[in-house]
Design an enzyme around this catalytic site. Structure first.
Site, PDB file in Angstrom:
ATOM      1  N   ASP A 164     -55.364 -42.771  28.284  1.00  0.00           N
ATOM      2  CA  ASP A 164     -54.649 -41.705  27.578  1.00  0.00           C
ATOM      3  C   ASP A 164     -53.697 -41.063  28.570  1.00  0.00           C
ATOM      4  OD1 ASP A 164     -55.999 -42.090  25.187  1.00  0.00           O
ATOM      5  OD2 ASP A 164     -57.581 -40.688  25.696  1.00  0.00           O
ATOM      6  N   ASP A 185     -58.205 -43.290  13.321  1.00  0.00           N
ATOM      7  CA  ASP A 185     -59.224 -42.327  13.774  1.00  0.00           C
ATOM      8  C   ASP A 185     -59.938 -41.822  12.524  1.00  0.00           C
ATOM      9  OD1 ASP A 185     -58.153 -42.593  16.322  1.00  0.00           O
ATOM     10  OD2 ASP A 185     -56.867 -40.833  16.114  1.00  0.00           O
TER      11      ASP A 185
END
Length: 251
Positions: free
Chosen positions: A11, A130
């Site tokens: 990330d 997600d």
């Protein structure tokens, strides 16, 4: 049988690798290019870079990062974060990315999946989903898991496949950062209902968790971040253990 893939996820925020729990409480985990080099050298099959910065300069900065990574690694890598147009994808692929990952932009404009597949081919289009389990139902969420949608995980995954995406990267938000294992029941259902590869994400904490997601979750690949970034699991050790459990991996 196709080998199962181990994929470290980086990330990226403001040019640095960061890691949080349930998408919050971020801490620095190092330089993404240096980490990418180490992973490529120590047995990772692929890499995923997700830009979570909310900067205006994102596109140019991300393209520069992709170029630097492409010069240093010899394994495929996927780039995601804020990608919302054919032009965005064109820039990233031209700078050396092998695949791109889209998430919120696909939910808001499903036709984008078709457009990207038509222009670049399904093999380089990954749709990230997600989802959070709420009262027994898996609900798709956007914006790093902050915004619930009306979409059911399995129905949306089927639509994503119908529109031509080459892979699905499914992150269970109930499991993300907890190190309690992957959402294997949901993963197995996705694998049974779809014909494209499913990448498991969210919950890796031990080598056993990887074994479980390949056997029980029927996952095609497993993605993790902090257990690799902070050297809690070495990829070589992980793959040797998987091999002992008759899980096909590239050593």
């Amino acid at each position: 049988m196709l080998t199962k893939r181990i994929i470290p996820c980086l990330d990226i925020k403001n040019g640095r690798t960061v890691k949080g729990i349930n998408f919050v409480d971020l801490r620095d985990a190092g330089d993404p290019v240096e980490l990418a080099e180490i992973y490529a050298r120590t047995g990772a099959d692929e890499l995923v870079f997700l830009d979570i910065s909310a900067t205006e300069e994102r596109r140019r900065t991300l393209a520069d990062l992709v170029l630097r990574v492409a010069e240093k690694v010899n394994i495929p890598f996927t780039v995601g974060g804020g990608i919302s147009s054919v032009e965005d994808v064109d820039i990233l692929l031209q700078n050396g990315a092998d695949k791109v990952s889209i998430n919120s932009s696909a939910v808001k404009n499903p036709q984008l999946i078709n457009d990207l597949v038509a222009k670049f081919g399904s093999q380089c289009i990954v749709v990230a989903i997600d989802a959070k389990q709420i009262d027994g139902e898996w609900i798709v969420h956007l914006v790093g898991g902050k915004v619930p949608t009306e979409l059911n995980l399995f129905e949306w995954a089927k639509e994503v496949e119908r529109r031509g995406a080459g892979e699905i990267l499914f992150t269970s938000m109930n499991h993300d950062g907890t190190k309690n294992g992957f959402a294997n029941e949901a993963l197995a259902k996705l694998s049974n209902e779809l014909n494209i590869p499913i990448i498991a994400s969210g919950g890796a904490g031990t080598i056993q968790h990887f074994t479980d997601t390949f056997i029980d979750g029927k996952s095609d690949a497993a993605l993790a971040a902090s257990v690799f970034h902070f050297k809690e699991i070495e990829i070589r050790d992980l793959k040797e253990e998987l091999k002992k459990n008759d899980i096909p991996v590239r050593l």
